[in-house]
Design an enzyme around this catalytic site. Structure first.
Site, short mmCIF file in Angstrom:
data_model
loop_
_atom_site.label_atom_id
_atom_site.label_comp_id
_atom_site.label_asym_id
_atom_site.label_seq_id
_atom_site.Cartn_x
_atom_site.Cartn_y
_atom_site.Cartn_z
N GLY A 167 0.82 -1.20 0.00
CA GLY A 167 0.00 0.00 0.00
C GLY A 167 0.86 1.25 0.00
O GLY A 167 1.99 1.24 -0.49
N SER A 168 0.34 2.31 0.58
CA SER A 168 1.01 3.60 0.52
C SER A 168 2.19 3.67 1.48
O SER A 168 2.19 3.00 2.52
CB SER A 168 0.02 4.72 0.85
OG SER A 168 -0.30 4.71 2.24
N GLU A 226 5.69 -3.41 0.58
CA GLU A 226 5.72 -3.07 -0.85
C GLU A 226 4.92 -1.79 -1.00
O GLU A 226 3.69 -1.80 -0.87
CB GLU A 226 5.12 -4.19 -1.70
CG GLU A 226 5.22 -3.92 -3.19
CD GLU A 226 4.60 -5.02 -4.04
OE1 GLU A 226 4.56 -4.85 -5.27
OE2 GLU A 226 4.15 -6.03 -3.47
N LEU A 227 5.63 -0.68 -1.27
CA LEU A 227 5.02 0.63 -1.14
C LEU A 227 4.89 1.32 -2.50
O LEU A 227 4.86 0.67 -3.53
CB LEU A 227 5.84 1.46 -0.14
CG LEU A 227 6.03 0.79 1.23
CD1 LEU A 227 6.89 1.65 2.13
CD2 LEU A 227 4.70 0.47 1.88
N CYS A 260 1.65 0.93 -8.73
CA CYS A 260 2.81 1.53 -8.07
C CYS A 260 3.98 1.72 -9.03
O CYS A 260 4.90 2.47 -8.74
CB CYS A 260 3.24 0.70 -6.86
SG CYS A 260 3.68 -1.00 -7.26
N GLU A 292 2.95 10.51 -5.43
CA GLU A 292 2.46 9.40 -6.25
C GLU A 292 1.04 9.73 -6.72
O GLU A 292 0.12 9.83 -5.92
CB GLU A 292 2.46 8.10 -5.45
CG GLU A 292 1.98 6.90 -6.26
CD GLU A 292 2.01 5.61 -5.46
OE1 GLU A 292 2.23 4.56 -6.07
OE2 GLU A 292 1.82 5.67 -4.22
#
Length: 415
Positions: free
Chosen positions: A229-230, A249-250, A283, A377
């Site tokens: 996520g963020s 996992e960003l 992402c 982002e």
């Protein structure tokens, strides 16, 4: 189409204590189905069940875990179109992209099935010095224990699979919190898992409110947290996770360099896909495009034409490439970023209009570097063009970012 309602899965079994979570069709905005929501007490029971299943799972031979994974491969293959349409409805992902994600789901479980019987170790002689004469050492991989998984909305099938499949292969029980905006795909995975002979407590899949998810992060019975996520949420969760291992996992803000010797048609087709696939909600989506000054005008003209040609509309239609964003709130946020850039002097090359959750594929140029659309982002169908003269300066521009997840270079000169 979706069922009228879906249960959650607690210790391998479906339960329907309520139907409190409304899941909407992201294109029509209408309620598509309802899903059971877990409270904190239920989450606690799931973690305790996972904790109690550790020894039974560790004792399960690898060929049995492989059978479980191949069963899932078979079931997902049989239910391919059902999974794709569920994804199309609950995530707003165009049907062709939804089918692509189901294909990746199946491939992920195939790989896990293959790896489940390859959990090896190593035999190490220690006689590299006189005092080690006659000594040897061995090591092997063992399951880490109960795992906590929190998966995102943008790839609700495959990014859940990236967590679930390795856990089953390694023999680790897990509790999964799927994204509340689109939990149905994960619950279908749970349904397939419930058909297997995994030990009781080996898995729970529990949609829940963010306020009720504290135990997924803080409970010491869980030995690993995997979150996708963020960055803001991910680092916050890591700070609360205690001694457990944490896998994050960003986000990203991917840049592409198009050098003067690049194959323009190839670069354009790949950048259009990279920037606007599933409405830019990835992402690794292309957000910044640096183009050599000698080809800038030609490249810009072709890129704008290709972007304008993208079909936008109902994601259930085969020809549609641009569907809705995950919510009107997110689409409005990104529209505000676009408008802010325009007020600061940016030029709109195409797109920029929003209707509900539908935001047109948008290209901007002359955007000030400190604008959100450049620095943060975007996670939507927007990309920013700029030109460069010196390649090394373009590299510095790529690296002038808080993100480091992905980049691309289009050139014929690898030296």
């Amino acid at each position: 189409m979706l069922k009228e309602k879906y249960p959650f899965y607690l210790a391998n079994k479906p339960e329907m204590p309520n139907t409190d979570l409304e899941v909407v069709d992201k294109y029509t905005g209408k309620i598509a189905t309802r899903v059971a929501v877990a409270d904190e007490q239920t989450i606690d029971r799931a973690i305790e069940a996972a904790h109690k299943s550790v020894e039974a799972l560790r004792a399960m031979p690898s060929y049995k875990r492989q059978e479980v994974l191949y069963h899932l491969v078979d079931r997902f293959t049989e239910r391919f179109e059902e999974l794709a349409m569920a994804l199309c409805i609950e995530a707003g992902k165009p049907i062709n992209d939804s089918r692509g994600e189901v294909t990746r789901l199946i491939e992920t479980f195939k790989i896990a099935a293959e790896e489940s019987v390859r959990m090896t170790g190593e035999y190490l002689p220690l006689d590299r010095s006189p005092r080690g004469k006659g000594y040897v050492s061995t090591w092997k991989r063992v399951p880490i224990g109960p795992c906590s998984f929190i998966s995102p909305f943008n790839f609700p099938l495959n990014l859940a699979a990236h967590k679930i499949a390795p856990a089953v292969a390694a023999g680790c029980p897990f509790v999964l919190k799927p994204a509340s905006l689109n939990p149905v795909g994960a619950l279908i995975i749970g349904e397939a898992l419930s058909e297997t002979d995994l030990p009781e407590g080996a898995f729970s899949i529990l949609p829940c409110n963010r306020d009720g998810a504290r135990l997924f992060v803080e409970d010491p019975r869980l030995k690993l947290l995997s979150f996708t996520g963020s960055p803001a949420v991910g680092w916050s969760l890591k700070a609360k996770a205690g001694k457990k291992k944490v896998v994050l996992e960003l986000g990203g803000n991917a840049a592409c360099i198009v050098d003067e010797d690049a194959d323009l048609d190839d670069a354009i087709s790949r950048i259009v896909f990279g920037a606007f696939y599933q409405s830019g909600q990835s992402c690794i989506g292309v957000q910044r495009i640096m183009i050599h000054e000698r080809i800038y005008d030609e490249f810009k003209s072709k890129l704008v034409a290709a972007t304008r040609a993208l079909k936008m509309g109902d994601p259930k239609k085969e020809e549609v490439f641009i569907g809705p964003m995950i919510s009107e709130k997110e689409a409005a946020r990104l529209e505000n970023w676009i408008n802010s850039a325009l007020k600061k002097g940016a030029d709109l090359l195409c797109g920029g209009k929003r209707e509900g959750a539908m935001l047109e594929a948008t290209l901007l140029e002359n955007v000030p570097d400190n604008e959100d659309i450049c620095k943060k982002e975007a996670f939507g169908p927007v990309a920013v063009l700029s030109e460069f003269k010196d390649f090394n300066q373009a590299l510095k521009q790529v690296n002038d970012s808080d993100f480091g997840l992905q980049t691309g270079i289009f050139t014929r000169d690898i030296y």
